[in-house]
Structure formats: structure tokens, C-alpha cells
Design an enzyme around this catalytic site. Structure first.
Site, PDB file in Angstrom:
ATOM      1  N   LYS A 195     112.226  21.526 -26.862  1.00  0.00           N
ATOM      2  CA  LYS A 195     112.021  20.544 -25.284  1.00  0.00           C
ATOM      3  C   LYS A 195     112.686  19.742 -25.005  1.00  0.00           C
ATOM      4  O   LYS A 195     112.847  18.373 -25.531  1.00  0.00           O
ATOM      5  CB  LYS A 195     110.553  20.115 -25.595  1.00  0.00           C
ATOM      6  CG  LYS A 195     110.253  19.245 -24.313  1.00  0.00           C
ATOM      7  CD  LYS A 195     109.550  21.032 -22.870  1.00  0.00           C
ATOM      8  CE  LYS A 195     109.222  19.884 -21.847  1.00  0.00           C
ATOM      9  NZ  LYS A 195     109.325  21.578 -21.236  1.00  0.00           N
ATOM     10  N   SER A 401     107.847  25.594 -17.727  1.00  0.00           N
ATOM     11  CA  SER A 401     107.337  24.183 -18.233  1.00  0.00           C
ATOM     12  C   SER A 401     106.174  23.797 -17.344  1.00  0.00           C
ATOM     13  O   SER A 401     105.480  25.377 -17.199  1.00  0.00           O
ATOM     14  CB  SER A 401     107.903  23.375 -17.771  1.00  0.00           C
ATOM     15  OG  SER A 401     107.473  22.090 -19.436  1.00  0.00           O
TER      16      SER A 401
END
Length: 610
Positions: A195, A401
């Protein structure tokens, strides 16, 4: 005195009412004027016509929302909706009046988005399989423009032109040094080793994990590109890779030698190609065959789409499939017409759920994610909608996401092989202005009832205790995200961990690891929705959100003014970098989650045309 105030109040409201009436009349007049000015004649299509696909016109999921000034003055950027392009090409394949298709690259190549263009490419291949000829002509073919041009039976190029085949690359920008110089401190929290969305604000380069996943993703998308072009041009992938590695930008004669084009020529010989394909060409020597202001009979994709709508029988009573476009960053609140506001889309999905005429829904997601709270609001409405009618997810260029968070509530997920998806992870960015205050001579004092009373303040960096609280929230949101993915995709904890950690996937890879059900485009998802709802062959599509009407634009601009900010005019060598900087800051400005927690793609790619 009492009468004075009564008269003053009455006068005020009377004046206000008069202003409202005048504005209403003015708005009505402008609407009528706009209708008169923009009215178009009924379209006409003659025999022996060529359909035109102009590479200078961007292809996006939906048409942009225009400002009042753009609507009235007609200075809006021309954009073609994806469904308009695909439907027009597929219908033209069956229309005897259309005998050929011209891919026109003379102006520039502005087409963008590999996943969207894959669907256009498939429509072009179907057109060619119908027995009709596709001719491509251009000055400079960008990589994306050539992706479509490669489907043509004959590719022609101007002698002064060129072809770009040089591979895919990304150059992310990092703000860490600039923020430090400005005195702005940054603290970040994240879950997932991949991430990397916080890296532009904390590092000066890519982390090894982020570099690895971006390289892998670029390689996979590039291989899909090479395979497609090689198949369409009867070349091999190694041949194309050698061209990309050794030459990159090929002048017209070199492109001909490498078999990327079929002929180096001028426009007059393009007309000869079209004539050979059956298109009517204006012959100056035959007066009886001349048609005023026409080189040849042609119709644009937009005009042909309008013609089809005009000629098609109205089926208002047919059951409807709703296509809901979710395009842009996901933001808290209502948002704007350029992003996905959680509250606004929540209301829209509730309205669709309560509409008995709508029998199935396709959610078309083109989003890198954003606010986790807003994504969850939309997810819940999709879940409720799915309980009453089939909901199929169609992924565009990117559905990652927070975009994937929403997708987990659908019945089936459809993506293109080169869609960018996944990125199952969350993060938080905490800014503070302590150093900036020191430089400016600003001081703050503090009075509080407890150590955590000012935890939301951005005056100074968070303490270890405060950071622990924020990390706990980030961890909890990540667990919620994982739970949704695990239940929706029926993945074991081990399998789930291997596909999560913020890792990004192509649609092709995502299908292999269980994050996507089927490969295909928007029309594939629509057909699947019709099948799931058992609608047979008789149904129609209704698209949401519906464009804002001119009345809405008028009132909005009467209140806020007609002025628009003029953009800075920069030389080409600076324009690309400036636009990248503007995009990054604009995306940062949309970070408005009430908890400060985001589920967003860890990078922002824009493949630019030369």
C-alpha cells in the site's frame, strides 16, 4: 416604529420576489435561446458512406458535465462515451449503408485508457469480420492510437509522420522535500506492504515493494498490448519488443520497413482506398456526381449514434437495465460531478432500488478509490440493491481499493484483461504545521481536559499514544475490508492474505486469483445482467447519473457567476509536468474522509500521447 419595520420587511421580501421572477424569466429566455441555437436537423444517412473514428476525440465512460459557459458558447471539449462508440461500430457492421470505416489520425491521438480501448478494439474486429473494410490514416500514431489502428485492413501514414512503439513507463512525483521546505510535517499509517499511496509524502523514491508491483503491472499490460498488436498485424511479440527496445519512435519509411504500416502516402490516395472499399467519392470531373462541400460520404460516430436513436422504435415500456457510472475519486459527502460522492450515490442507488421498472443494474466502476467511509456507504446500498435485483460490476480502466470495496457487493465482477484492480489495503495521512508555525512566528498554547482532547488538531505531530489510536482505526478498517472481500469472493484467510496487502492486479491476473469472475467489457456486463434477470431479448438501457439540465446550470451560475478560471498556458515541455502536479494536488484535495482513512490506489498513472 413597528410599522416601519413591517414596511421594511415587506419591501425586502417584495424586492426578493421580484428578483426571483426576473431571474426565472431570464433563465427561461436563455433556455429557449439555447434550444434554438443547438437544435439539429434530423440526421440523414446515404448509401456508400464511411463511418469515421477520429483518434483526436477522447473516449471515456460518460460525457463530461459542462459549465454554463461551455453549454451556451459551445466551446466544450469533444468527448465520446464508450457505449456510443461501441454500439455505433457494432450497428454499422450490420447497416448496408455503411460500407467502410476510417480510423482518422490526422489531427492528433487523444484516445486514452487501455481497458476502454480494448472494448473499442473488439468492436472494430467484429466490424472487419462482417466483410467491411477498415482503413487507418494518420500523421503521428501514438501507442494508444496505434492500438486501434492495428485492427485496420490497411494502415496508411503521411510521409512526414511516425509511429510510437516504445513501451510503457511511469514517473511518480514525490512531495516529501517540498513539504519539508514548507514546514509541513507528515505522519502516515498504513496496512499492507504494497500500500504505497503514502509514499509521495514520506519518501523521495519508490519503496522496493511498490516498485516491484508497478513494474509487474506495467509488464503485464504491455504484454497484452504487444500480443494484441502482433495478432492484428501478423507480427510476433519478439519483433515488436525489439522495435520498442531499439527504435521506439519510427519515422514513416522505417515504420513501413518494419511492417507497422502498409503504405506511406498523402490524403488523396486515402480517398482512393476508400473508393476501392465502396465509399462514394466526389469526382470533380463528373458534375452529375458532385455533392457540395463533400470529399466523400462520411458520418461521425456521434452522428451515427444519434441517427440510430432517431430511427429506432421507442420501447419505453420494455424492462430496463440501469448502468450506473462511478467515475473519479470516492469522496465523503455529496461530492461534485467530477467524483463519486458517497451520499449522492447512496441516494441514487436507493432511487434505483425503488424503481420497479428497473430489473437489473450494472455498476461501471472507473475509480482508484478514496474515502473508506464513503466507499462503505455506497457498498451498503449496492448490497441492498443486490438483494432485490441482479447487480453486475463492470470494471473500466481502473477499479481499485475503494472501487474494489464497492465491487464486492455485486453478484458478478467483469473486467478487461488490462483493467487495474485490487489494492486491498488502507492508509491514513496526518499533516501538521508545527514547523511552518515556527517559521512564521506563530505560537499555540493548549488547554484540555485530557491527553487526547486535541487528538484531531494539526498544530503539532501526533504523540505515540495518538498514533496508536489512529493505527487501531486503520487496522480495524482493513479488517472490515478483508471481511467483505473474503465473504464475497469465498477466499480462505491464507488465500485472502496473498491477494491483499494493498497489492494491485491486472484484470487477467485478478481472475486467476479469484478477485474477478469474467473477462469482458461493459456490454458483456450488460448482457450478463439481462441474463441474470431473465429479460430475454427485449429490454432497454437507462444510464445514471443523468446529465444536469440547462436549468440547473443556469441557476447554479446565476448564483456563483459565469466566470471560469483561465488555465496557465505553458510550453509543451513544461505542460506535462505541470499537469501531473495539478492532478496530484487535486487528488490530495479530495482526501476528506471524516476518519482520515482511505482505500485508494497507491499510484496515479496517465499514459500521455506525444
Amino acid at each position: 416604529m413597528k410599522n416601519f419595520f413591517q414596511q421594511m420587511v415587506a419591501s425586502f421580501f417584495g424586492t426578493l420576489a421580484a428578483i426571483v421572477v426576473l431571474l426565472s424569466l431570464g433563465a427561461t429566455g436563455l433556455v429557449l435561446l439555447f434550444i434554438l441555437v443547438s437544435a439539429e436537423a434530423d440526421p440523414v444517412l446515404e448509401e456508400k458512406t464511411a463511418l469515421i473514428l477520429d483518434l483526436a476525440i477522447p473516449i471515456q465512460d460518460t460525457s463530461p458535465t459542462l459549465s454554463l459557459q461551455q453549454s451556451l458558447l459551445g466551446n466544450q471539449e469533444e468527448i465520446l462515451p464508450l457505449r456510443t462508440v461501441v454500439n455505433a461500430i457494432e450497428k454499422a457492421a450490420e447497416d448496408d449503408r455503411i460500407v467502410a470505416l476510417l480510423i482518422d489520425g490526422r489531427r492528433s491521438n487523444q484516445v486514452d485508457g487501455y481497458a476502454n480501448l480494448s472494448e473499442v478494439q473488439q468492436a472494430l474486429i467484429k466490424f472487419k469480420q462482417s466483410g467491411k473494410k477498415i482503413v487507418a490514416y494518420g500523421l503521428n500514431y501514438s501507442e494508444l492510437g496505434y492500438y486501434l489502428a492495428a485492427t485496420a485492413d490497411t494502415i496508411l501514414i503521411n510521409p512526414m509522420g511516425g509511429v510510437e512503439i516504445n513501451g510503457l513507463g511511469a514517473q511518480p512525483i514525490f512531495f516529501t522535500g517540498a513539504l519539508a521546505k514548507a514546514g509541513i510535517g507528515v505522519q502516515t499509517l498504513r496496512v499492507g506492504s504494497y500500500k504505497g499511496a503514502v509514499e509521495p509524502y514520506t519518501r523521495e523514491n519508490l519503496s522496493p515493494e511498490n516498485r516491484q508491483q508497478q513494474q509487474l503491472l506495467l509488464n503485464q499490460i504491455w504484454q497484452i498490448y504487444l500480443t494484441s498488436v502482433a495478432n492484428n498485424r501478423s507480427l510476433t511479440v519478439p519483433q515488436l519488443q525489439a522495435i520498442a527496445s531499439d527504435q521506439g519512435l519510427l519515422f514513416a519509411d522505417i515504420a513501413l520497413r518494419e511492417k507497422l504500416v502498409d503504405k506511406v502516402t498523402y490524403w488523396d490516395e486515402v480517398l482512393a482506398e476508400l473508393k476501392q472499399a465502396g465509399v462514394w467519392i466526389n469526382d470533380p470531373e463528373k458534375i452529375e456526381e458532385q455533392e457540395e462541400d463533400k470529399e466523400f460520404r462520411k458520418i461521425s460516430l456521434a452522428e451515427y449514434h444519434r441517427l440510430q436513436n432517431w430511427e429506432t422504435e421507442n420501447h419505453d415500456q420494455d424492462p430496463k437495465i440501469a448502468i450506473v457510472y462511478l467515475e473519479g475519486s470516492i469522496v465523503n459527502g455529496r461530492g461534485t460531478w467530477e467524483n463519486i460522492g458517497g451520499d449522492r450515490y447512496g441516494e441514487l442507488l436507493r432511487t434505483i432500488r425503488q424503481d420497479d421498472d428497473i430489473k437489473a443494474v450494472v455498476l461501471r466502476i472507473n475509480s482508484p478509490g478514496g474515502s473508506a467511509s464513503a466507499a462503505d456507504i455506497i457498498w451498503r446500498e449496492v448490497e441492498l440493491l443486490q438483494a432485490q435485483k441482479p447487480v453486475i460490476i463492470s470494471m473500466g480502466n481502473v477499479a481499485a481499493s475503494g472501487g474494489y470495496w464497492i465491487a464486492t457487493a455485486g453478484e458478478k465482477i467483469v473486467a478487461q484483461p488490462n483493467t487495474v484492480t485490487g489494492s486491498i489495503g488502507v492508509f491514513s495521512i496526518l499533516f501538521n504545521v508545527e514547523n511552518l508555525g515556527d517559521r512564521l512566528g506563530l505560537n499555540w498554547d493548549e488547554v484540555a481536559t485530557g491527553e487526547l482532547a486535541n487528538v484531531g488538531s494539526s498544530i503539532k505531530p501526533k504523540t505515540e499514544l495518538e498514533l496508536a489510536i489512529f493505527q487501531r482505526s486503520v487496522d480495524q478498517v482493513y479488517e472490515i475490508f478483508l471481511d467483505k472481500v473474503g465473504r464475497a469472493r469465498n477466499l480462505s484467510p491464507t488465500a485472502l492474505d496473498s491477494v491483499a496487502q494493498g497489492r494491485v492486479w491486472t484484470g487477467l491476473a485478478a481472475q486467476k486469483v479469484g478477485l474477478v469472475d469474467q473477462l469482458g467489457g461493459l456490454q458483456t456486463a450488460v448482457n450478463l445482467a439481462a441474463a441474470q434477470a431473465e429479460l430475454g431479448e427485449q429490454w432497454q438501457v437507462k444510464e445514471y447519473p443523468t446529465p444536469r439540465g440547462l436549468n440547473s446550470l443556469l441557476w447554479n451560475n446565476l448564483i456563483h457567476g459565469l466566470t471560469e478560471t483561465n488555465s496557465v498556458v505553458l510550453p509543451p515541455f513544461l505542460r506535462t509536468n505541470w499537469q501531473q502536479l495539478e492532478r496530484e494536488w487535486a487528488e490530495l484535495a479530495q482526501f476528506n474522509d471524516p476518519q482520515g482513512i482511505y482505500a485508494r490506489l497507491p499510484f496515479s498513472w496517465h499514459f500521455l500521447n506525444p
